[in-house]
Design an enzyme around this catalytic site. Structure first.
Site, PDB file in Angstrom:
ATOM      1  N   GLY A 190       0.799  -1.226   0.000  1.00 14.43           N
ATOM      2  CA  GLY A 190       0.000   0.000   0.000  1.00 14.43           C
ATOM      3  C   GLY A 190       0.828   1.270   0.000  1.00 14.43           C
ATOM      4  N   PRO A 227       5.009   8.955  -5.112  1.00 18.10           N
ATOM      5  CG  PRO A 227       5.098  10.647  -3.511  1.00 18.10           C
ATOM      6  CD  PRO A 227       5.626   9.277  -3.809  1.00 18.10           C
ATOM      7  CB  ILE A 261       5.576  15.500  -9.233  1.00 18.79           C
ATOM      8  CG1 ILE A 261       4.863  15.621 -10.589  1.00 18.79           C
ATOM      9  CG2 ILE A 261       6.560  16.667  -9.036  1.00 18.79           C
ATOM     10  CD1 ILE A 261       5.782  15.848 -11.807  1.00 18.79           C
ATOM     11  CB  THR A 304      18.907  16.038  -4.525  1.00 17.98           C
ATOM     12  OG1 THR A 304      19.453  14.716  -4.725  1.00 17.98           O
ATOM     13  CG2 THR A 304      17.566  15.984  -3.840  1.00 17.98           C
ATOM     14  CG  ASP A 362      16.299  10.557  -7.308  1.00 12.88           C
ATOM     15  OD1 ASP A 362      16.070   9.342  -7.242  1.00 12.88           O
ATOM     16  OD2 ASP A 362      17.324  11.037  -7.853  1.00 12.88           O
ATOM     17  CE1 TYR A 374      23.159  11.665  -8.450  1.00 10.60           C
ATOM     18  CE2 TYR A 374      21.183  12.305  -7.273  1.00 10.60           C
ATOM     19  CZ  TYR A 374      21.791  11.679  -8.331  1.00 10.60           C
ATOM     20  OH  TYR A 374      21.031  11.064  -9.298  1.00 10.60           O
ATOM     21  CE  LYS A 403      19.018   7.754  -8.441  1.00  2.00           C
ATOM     22  NZ  LYS A 403      19.248   9.138  -8.021  1.00  2.00           N
ATOM     23  CG  HIS A 407      23.419   5.767  -9.419  1.00  2.31           C
ATOM     24  ND1 HIS A 407      23.854   6.789  -8.607  1.00  2.31           N
ATOM     25  CD2 HIS A 407      22.935   6.358 -10.537  1.00  2.31           C
ATOM     26  CE1 HIS A 407      23.631   7.957  -9.210  1.00  2.31           C
ATOM     27  NE2 HIS A 407      23.081   7.717 -10.366  1.00  2.31           N
ATOM     28  CG  ASN A 443      21.401   5.197 -15.497  1.00  2.00           C
ATOM     29  OD1 ASN A 443      20.954   5.914 -16.396  1.00  2.00           O
ATOM     30  ND2 ASN A 443      21.718   5.666 -14.301  1.00  2.00           N
ATOM     31  CB  SER A 496      13.988  23.691  -9.559  1.00  2.00           C
ATOM     32  OG  SER A 496      14.190  25.101  -9.546  1.00  2.00           O
ATOM     33  NE  ARG A 508      14.291  28.021 -12.404  1.00  2.00           N
ATOM     34  CZ  ARG A 508      14.929  29.184 -12.421  1.00  2.00           C
ATOM     35  NH1 ARG A 508      14.369  30.238 -12.973  1.00  2.00           N
ATOM     36  NH2 ARG A 508      16.134  29.305 -11.891  1.00  2.00           N
ATOM     37  CG  ASN A 512       9.575  22.214 -11.918  1.00  2.00           C
ATOM     38  OD1 ASN A 512       9.185  22.867 -12.894  1.00  2.00           O
ATOM     39  ND2 ASN A 512      10.845  22.187 -11.556  1.00  2.00           N
TER      40      ASN A 512
HETATM   41  N1  LIG Z   1      19.656   7.840 -11.990  1.00  2.00           N
HETATM   42  C1  LIG Z   1      20.508   8.616 -12.619  1.00  2.00           C
HETATM   43  O1  LIG Z   1      21.538   8.183 -13.161  1.00  2.00           O
HETATM   44  C2  LIG Z   1      20.230  10.078 -12.697  1.00  2.00           C
HETATM   45  C3  LIG Z   1      19.291  10.637 -11.837  1.00  2.00           C
HETATM   46  N2  LIG Z   1      19.042  11.991 -11.882  1.00  2.00           N
HETATM   47  C4  LIG Z   1      18.038  12.544 -10.947  1.00  2.00           C
HETATM   48  O2  LIG Z   1      17.065  13.290 -11.712  1.00  2.00           O
HETATM   49  C5  LIG Z   1      17.006  14.617 -11.191  1.00  2.00           C
HETATM   50  C6  LIG Z   1      16.600  15.601 -12.281  1.00  2.00           C
HETATM   51  O3  LIG Z   1      17.475  15.549 -13.366  1.00  2.00           O
HETATM   52  P1  LIG Z   1      18.582  16.706 -13.626  1.00  2.00           P
HETATM   53  O4  LIG Z   1      19.665  16.051 -14.453  1.00  2.00           O
HETATM   54  O5  LIG Z   1      18.909  17.356 -12.360  1.00  2.00           O
HETATM   55  O6  LIG Z   1      17.902  17.781 -14.577  1.00  2.00           O
HETATM   56  P2  LIG Z   1      16.426  18.319 -14.868  1.00  2.00           P
HETATM   57  O7  LIG Z   1      15.983  17.809 -16.173  1.00  2.00           O
HETATM   58  O8  LIG Z   1      15.578  18.145 -13.678  1.00  2.00           O
HETATM   59  O9  LIG Z   1      16.754  19.873 -15.073  1.00  2.00           O
HETATM   60  C7  LIG Z   1      17.307  20.601 -14.012  1.00  2.00           C
HETATM   61  C8  LIG Z   1      17.673  21.968 -14.576  1.00  2.00           C
HETATM   62  O10 LIG Z   1      16.485  22.613 -15.047  1.00  2.00           O
HETATM   63  C9  LIG Z   1      16.304  23.865 -14.407  1.00  2.00           C
HETATM   64  N3  LIG Z   1      14.874  23.986 -14.094  1.00  2.00           N
HETATM   65  C10 LIG Z   1      14.191  23.296 -13.143  1.00  2.00           C
HETATM   66  N4  LIG Z   1      12.886  23.618 -13.185  1.00  2.00           N
HETATM   67  C11 LIG Z   1      12.759  24.529 -14.187  1.00  2.00           C
HETATM   68  C12 LIG Z   1      11.649  25.258 -14.709  1.00  2.00           C
HETATM   69  N5  LIG Z   1      10.424  25.089 -14.204  1.00  2.00           N
HETATM   70  N6  LIG Z   1      11.868  26.112 -15.738  1.00  2.00           N
HETATM   71  C13 LIG Z   1      13.107  26.277 -16.244  1.00  2.00           C
HETATM   72  N7  LIG Z   1      14.213  25.616 -15.799  1.00  2.00           N
HETATM   73  C14 LIG Z   1      14.022  24.756 -14.779  1.00  2.00           C
HETATM   74  C15 LIG Z   1      17.161  23.787 -13.146  1.00  2.00           C
HETATM   75  O11 LIG Z   1      17.648  25.068 -12.831  1.00  2.00           O
HETATM   76  P3  LIG Z   1      17.156  25.791 -11.445  1.00  2.00           P
HETATM   77  O12 LIG Z   1      17.652  24.915 -10.319  1.00  2.00           O
HETATM   78  O13 LIG Z   1      17.855  27.110 -11.518  1.00  2.00           O
HETATM   79  O14 LIG Z   1      15.675  25.867 -11.513  1.00  2.00           O
HETATM   80  C16 LIG Z   1      18.302  22.883 -13.581  1.00  2.00           C
HETATM   81  O15 LIG Z   1      19.288  23.627 -14.243  1.00  2.00           O
HETATM   82  C17 LIG Z   1      18.413  14.834 -10.643  1.00  2.00           C
HETATM   83  O16 LIG Z   1      18.495  15.946  -9.808  1.00  2.00           O
HETATM   84  C18 LIG Z   1      18.653  13.499  -9.944  1.00  2.00           C
HETATM   85  O17 LIG Z   1      17.971  13.497  -8.702  1.00  2.00           O
HETATM   86  C19 LIG Z   1      19.675  12.805 -12.812  1.00  2.00           C
HETATM   87  C20 LIG Z   1      20.618  12.273 -13.685  1.00  2.00           C
HETATM   88  C21 LIG Z   1      20.976  10.879 -13.669  1.00  2.00           C
HETATM   89  O1  LIG Z   2      22.583  10.335 -11.128  1.00  2.00           O
HETATM   90  C1  LIG Z   2      23.489  10.851 -11.776  1.00  2.00           C
HETATM   91  C2  LIG Z   2      23.521  12.314 -12.012  1.00  2.00           C
HETATM   92  O2  LIG Z   2      24.148  12.526 -13.271  1.00  2.00           O
HETATM   93  C3  LIG Z   2      25.469  12.054 -13.254  1.00  2.00           C
HETATM   94  C4  LIG Z   2      26.091  12.505 -14.516  1.00  2.00           C
HETATM   95  O3  LIG Z   2      25.361  11.934 -15.558  1.00  2.00           O
HETATM   96  C5  LIG Z   2      25.489  10.557 -13.222  1.00  2.00           C
HETATM   97  O4  LIG Z   2      26.783  10.139 -12.962  1.00  2.00           O
HETATM   98  C6  LIG Z   2      24.587  10.011 -12.201  1.00  2.00           C
HETATM   99  O5  LIG Z   2      24.086   8.826 -12.754  1.00  2.00           O
END
Ligand SMILES: NC(=O)C1=CN([C@@H]2O[C@H](COP(=O)(O)OP(=O)(O)OC[C@H]3O[C@@H](n4cnc5c(N)ncnc54)[C@H](OP(=O)(O)O)[C@@H]3O)[C@@H](O)[C@H]2O)C=CC1
Ligand SMILES: O=C1CO[C@H](CO)[C@@H](O)[C@@H]1O
Length: 324
Positions: free
Chosen positions: A12, A16, A18, A22, A46, A51, A80, A113, A165, A269, A274, A278
């Site tokens: 259960g 979420p 959305i 981080t 997340d 990180y 992760k 991860h 991934n 963000s 923002r 979101n």
């Molecule tokens: N499992 C994995 O390997 C990975 C996981 N992740 C996870 O996914 C999350 C999100 O992906 P991420 O790569 O950070 O990038 P996103 O696609 O979430 O984009 C983040 C960027 O967009 C900007 N932004 C956020 N909201 C807005 C908005 N409403 N309008 C315009 N610009 C906006 C942010 O700037 P600002 O802060 O100034 O708003 C930041 O520069 C990561 O933080 C992480 O937790 C990411 C990559 C790999």
């Molecule tokens: O979560 C992540 C954030 O982005 C990094 C760069 O791609 C990755 O290394 C990692 O998988």
């Protein structure tokens, strides 16, 4: 079409759809951003040991929880296992480090991860050789790592386990042992992952989209490496036009498309306006025609921005998940 705000998991629990990303948020900035996110209604957070900001996230969450078990239950906290922890005998140690840094006594979701392993070098999450290539451990036994992660769930310190991934073959291989409860992958307008999401849907595995807004950080890193400019998803004419038509922002259109595809998203963000924007994506919907226009933006594999090419030499690892 109305979209549920959660995936319903076993026991259960609710994931979420959305969540709050981080990656690349420095400690002080992250703590403030998480305070804002909690006030805006985010409950899915997340993180990742990679990180190096789990402690900051933990401090903000602990302030909000305030020792109240009911409030802790409202949260869905994800972190992760990093590539250096992809060794069955080390999973427990890496997990315990994350749990301690987050200041939690259990985790809602623990993800592998990446499917490849780095050598385990204490204090160095991204070990490199003198030529800059990653110190890889090419003997990764992904099934054994998965079994070690499953043991954490049996211990009760993790409520759900999943992967990130991974490709269809790797997912199918792990499903033979136990089905991952979540698949976190790059999904956005230019990389819509249609085949992989179809596979996840076939196995009934909830998909969480990372870099849902096209990740400026990753796009810039890719452009710096390849010299190939990556389009800013927020500036795409189709996205801008549909945003205009709805009186919404391009980011909200990008996120709403994912939600209507049945995929969760974890935008990051650190900007209060923002952050609020979101998660304000539940009170409008995209028409079938708009969804078709957005679907047509897909570039498949060519649209990928997170190809791990910044981990020099990683494509030689036997468990490198993406088409070379
Ligand atoms: N499992 C994995 O390997 C990975 C996981 N992740 C996870 O996914 C999350 C999100 O992906 P991420 O790569 O950070 O990038 P996103 O696609 O979430 O984009 C983040 C960027 O967009 C900007 N932004 C956020 N909201 C807005 C908005 N409403 N309008 C315009 N610009 C906006 C942010 O700037 P600002 O802060 O100034 O708003 C930041 O520069 C990561 O933080 C992480 O937790 C990411 C990559 C790999
Ligand atoms: O979560 C992540 C954030 O982005 C990094 C760069 O791609 C990755 O290394 C990692 O998988």
């Amino acid at each position: 079409m109305s979209v549920p705000e959660y995936f319903l998991l076993e026991d259960g629990d609710r994931l979420p759809r959305i969540g709050f990303g981080t990656w690349q948020a420095s400690d002080e900035v992250l703590e403030k951003a998480v305070d804002t996110a909690l006030a805006c209604g985010y409950r899915h957070f997340d993180s990742a040991q990679a990180y190096e900001n789990e402690a900051a996230l933990g401090r903000a969450l602990q302030r909000w929880i305030g020792g109240d078990a009911a409030k802790r239950k409202e949260l869905f906290v994800v972190t992760k296992l990093p590539p250096g922890g992809n060794h069955p005998e080390l999973v427990e140690e890496y997990f315990e480090t994350s749990l301690r840094d987050l200041g939690l006594d259990y985790l809602d979701l623990y993800l592998i991860h990446v499917p490849f392993a780095f050598e385990h070098i204490p204090g160095d999450l991204h070990p490199k050789n003198s030529d800059g290539t990653m110190k890889m451990d090419t003997s990764t036994d992904l099934v054994a790592v998965w079994k070690a992660v499953l043991k954490l769930k049996e211990s009760g310190r993790v409520r759900h386990v999943g992967v990130s991934n991974m490709n269809e073959e790797q997912i199918s291989r792990l499903c033979k042992v136990s089905k991952p409860e979540c698949l976190q992958i790059e999904v956005h307008a230019l990389c819509q992952q249609v085949p992989l999401i179809a596979t996840a849907n076939k196995f009934n595995i909830p998909v969480v989209a990372y870099s849902p807004l096209g990740s400026k950080a990753l796009a810039d890193a890719l452009a710096a490496k390849t010299g190939r400019e990556y389009p800013d998803l927020l500036q795409l004419p189709t996205v801008q036009r549909i945003a205009e038509a709805h009186g919404r922002t391009p980011a909200q259109i990008l996120l709403r498309q994912l939600l209507q595809r049945g995929v969760a998203a974890i935008p990051k963000s650190t900007n209060p306006e923002r952050i609020k924007q979101n998660i304000s994506v539940w009170d409008f919907q995209l028409s079938d025609g708009e969804m078709a226009e957005l679907a047509a933006l897909d570039r498949g594999e060519r649209g990928r921005i997170c190809d791990f090419s910044f981990f020099m030499g990683i494509e030689k690892h036997p468990e490198f998940p993406f088409k070379k």
